[in-house]
Design a protein around this motif. Structure first.
Motif, PDB file in Angstrom:
ATOM      1  N   ALA A  15      49.528  43.485  37.365  1.00  0.00           N
ATOM      2  CA  ALA A  15      48.267  43.293  36.644  1.00  0.00           C
ATOM      3  C   ALA A  15      47.825  44.601  35.988  1.00  0.00           C
ATOM      4  CB  ALA A  15      47.190  42.788  37.597  1.00  0.00           C
ATOM      5  N   HIS A  32      40.279  40.368  40.534  1.00  0.00           N
ATOM      6  CA  HIS A  32      41.720  40.306  40.787  1.00  0.00           C
ATOM      7  C   HIS A  32      42.029  40.551  42.263  1.00  0.00           C
ATOM      8  CE1 HIS A  32      46.009  41.105  40.434  1.00  0.00           C
ATOM      9  NE2 HIS A  32      45.800  42.296  40.987  1.00  0.00           N
ATOM     10  N   SER A  36      44.037  37.636  43.952  1.00  0.00           N
ATOM     11  CA  SER A  36      45.474  37.906  44.108  1.00  0.00           C
ATOM     12  C   SER A  36      45.841  38.638  45.396  1.00  0.00           C
ATOM     13  CB  SER A  36      45.977  38.735  42.925  1.00  0.00           C
ATOM     14  OG  SER A  36      45.857  38.000  41.738  1.00  0.00           O
TER      15      SER A  36
END
Length: 57
Positions: A15, A32, A36
């Protein structure tokens, strides 16, 4: 502009973000990290590590 690559903090994560400010990057990284990496909050230590890895582009 500022850029951050999650892989600079979490090896193997692809990312990346480019935003106008460090604060904008921290908002995106926080989202994120939750979705994630299962982190429920961006701790002050982690935020400091992220800020230290942000580069100007």
């Amino acid at each position: 502009m500022k850029a951050f690559a999650c892989g600079d903090v979490v090896p193997g994560c692809d990312a990346r973000w480019v935003c106008s400010t460090e604060d904008e990057i921290l908002v995106e990284v926080s989202r994120h990290a939750a979705s994630s990496h299962g982190l429920t909050e961006l701790t002050p230590d982690l935020a400091s590590t992220v800020r230290g890895s942000i580069v100007a582009v």
